[in-house]
Design an enzyme around this catalytic site. Structure first.
Site: not given
Length: 533
Positions: A96, A177, A198-201
């Site tokens: 990434k 993301s 961080t949350s869900g990425s």
């Protein structure tokens, strides 16, 4: 060379099969490399050609490594001399574009604010991947700033890389993301990819691209020189086509790092061989709970719920004990908790203000002299390619205006509150109350609970939306947010640093179901190894 095309999607040449890169595992590639059927240079050329073939449509890769072929050649020379570094020796991967590398590639989080910035070294996990023999062939596109900028942007959009799209339906929202890593890995534009969450990425784009994904416990893998959002929640992890491949990568990137004090919490001296127990028997005698009160049924998610419920019989057939209604003990408290959304969470906001400034100030070259969140706001508001104000900066403005500062009493009170709601009130509370080894939940519902307490999640493919699914668009009308053949996944929760057990369970489920193989993307690169050899 005599070629034949057998029914198992492999091309045969020189007496050895050439793996189809849409399906190839790390083990498949290592077998071919060890046999001398192809080289790492061949692999790099093939993957770069596959990127070039589809990237103008999907925008999954933001830039490629100009030294990838020469790096692969040096690793081929090592192999020819009888030396290999392990499972990733000579294997091309994509990371990434928020994971820094000190080479000819940029690390920008998709923003021109960081274009040309030079870090003092490789990020810790990039250094580990390189030391293990991986060839980092490029940087994957993402949701800009890992989706921590706007309240009205789109998954997978960056000013530098454009709009990433998923490959299972035209104009598919790839989720974010780690949008680019999801598409890259799913299409075989690299052997594997590494994202951040961080949350869900990691979990969400892995699920939406029919991948396995591991969101490790916060602190299992270093975040040093990864463009930050929040030190309390950020974590890097693998996104791959098989659980074994994800396990190989996790064993390499995990470990203590003096540059990231969260890694000092790792409770074991030796990093596990996470792939060691990947087999079809991994769920035998496991006690698995289902937090039914956290599973919500909507007018559109029926296929996910149906597939999830159908999976229970698979777990039982594999020897697991299922405890249904192993509910989160204080779900009502969690639902009323104001810090559940990381774009408005005061802890995350306070972290970002400090952490992003620290990242910019660590650069040995900082072309725009950005040193603070206010400098970043000023740059974004005045640099036209950043697409402001059409894509706003509401998240940053909220963070900059907080009445909470990292380290003050309000910060620690909020931190303790979110740890409670992500552990005792939800995941840990259910695991302890029902004496469970793990929990399962649809992946679309899993990220938020684990994010705020730094708990691990492992996702595996579970199925696809039917062809009759109504097509719906995002608020901008630029992406299909739900449509036919959209993949979805199943997630495993466990205690902090329980990744070895979660991987074992996920491997067994994947082995019994192999849902990834049920449907192919609508767009598939044609280039294969034979085309570059």
């Amino acid at each position: 060379m005599t070629l034949e095309f057998p029914s198992n999607n492999q091309v045969v040449g020189v007496g050895q099969p050439l793996p189809d890169l849409l399906y190839a595992t790390i083990d498949d590639l290592q077998l071919g490399l060890a046999a001398g059927t192809f080289t790492s240079v061949d692999l790099v050329k093939a993957y770069l050609a596959r990127i070039n073939e589809v990237n103008s449509v999907l925008h999954a890769v933001i830039e490629t490594n100009p030294d990838a072929i020469s790096i692969a050649a040096s690793l081929d020379t090592e192999r020819a001399g009888g030396s290999t570094r392990g499972k990733l020796h000579g294997i091309p991967i994509c990371i990434k574009d928020n994971i820094a590398t000190l080479d000819k590639m940029n690390n920008t989080a998709g923003s021109f604010a960081l274009l040309g910035a030079i870090p003092p070294s490789d990020s810790t996990i990039a250094a580990k991947l390189k030391a293990a023999g991986a060839v980092i062939i490029g940087k994957c596109n993402l949701s800009q700033w890992a989706n921590y900028r706007s309240s009205n942007s789109t998954n997978g959009w960056t000013s530098r890389g454009g709009q990433t799209m998923g490959a299972y339906y035209p104009m598919q929202d790839p989720s974010g993301s780690s949008s680019g890593p999801g598409v890259v890995s799913s299409l075989g534009l690299a052997a594997a990819a590494v994202g951040t969450e961080t949350s869900g990425s990691i979990i969400s784009p892995s699920s939406r691209n029919s991948l396995t994904g591991i969101k490790p416990s916060v602190g299992l893998a270093s975040r040093y020189l990864i463009v930050p959002i929040s030190q309390t929640q950020d974590t890097p992890g693998p996104m791959t086509r098989t659980m074994v491949d994800a396990a190989y990568i996790l064993s390499i990137i995990a470990g203590q790092d003096p540059y990231d004090n969260y890694t000092s919490a790792i409770p074991f001296e030796t990093i596990p061989d996470y792939a060691a127990e990947c087999n079809s028997e991994g769920l035998r005698s496991a006690k698995i709970g289902i937090p039914r009160n956290a599973i919500t049924v909507s007018s559109t998610n029926g296929p996910e719920i149906t597939a999830f419920n159908a999976s229970i019989s698979v777990f039982k057939q594999l020897g697991a004990t299922i405890v249904d209604n192993a509910d989160f003990p204080d779900l009502a408290g969690y639902m009323n908790f104001s810090g559940g959304s990381y774009t408005t969470d005061p802890v995350v906001g306070a972290d970002f203000v400090v952490d992003v400034a620290n990242y910019f100030n660590e650069m040995t070259t900082n072309p725009h002299n950005i040193k603070s969140i206010q400098d970043l706001i000023n740059f974004t508001e005045t640099y036209a390619p950043e697409d402001y104000p059409d894509r706003n900066i509401a998240t940053w403005l909220n963070a900059a205006s907080l009445n909470v500062t990292m380290g003050d009493a309000n910060y620690y009170a909020a931190l303790l509150e979110q740890y409670y709601y992500g552990s005792n009130a939800t995941i840990l509370g259910a695991l302890e109350k029902y004496d469970l080894d793990a929990l399962i939940i649809p992946s679309s519902m899993s990220p938020g609970y684990a994010a705020i307490a730094g708990y691990p999640i492992v996702t595996v493919p579970l199925g696809y939306y039917p062809a009759s699914t109504n097509v719906t668009y995002n608020s901008r009308g630029t992406l299909v947010s739900l449509g036919p053949n959209f993949p979805f996944g199943l997630s495993f929760y466990g205690r902090r640093f329980s990744e070895a057990s979660l991987v074992k369970y996920a491997c067994a489920f994947e082995s019994a179901t192999n849902y990834r193989q049920l449907k192919n993307p609508y767009i598939i690169p044609n280039i294969q190894l034979i085309d570059v050899m």
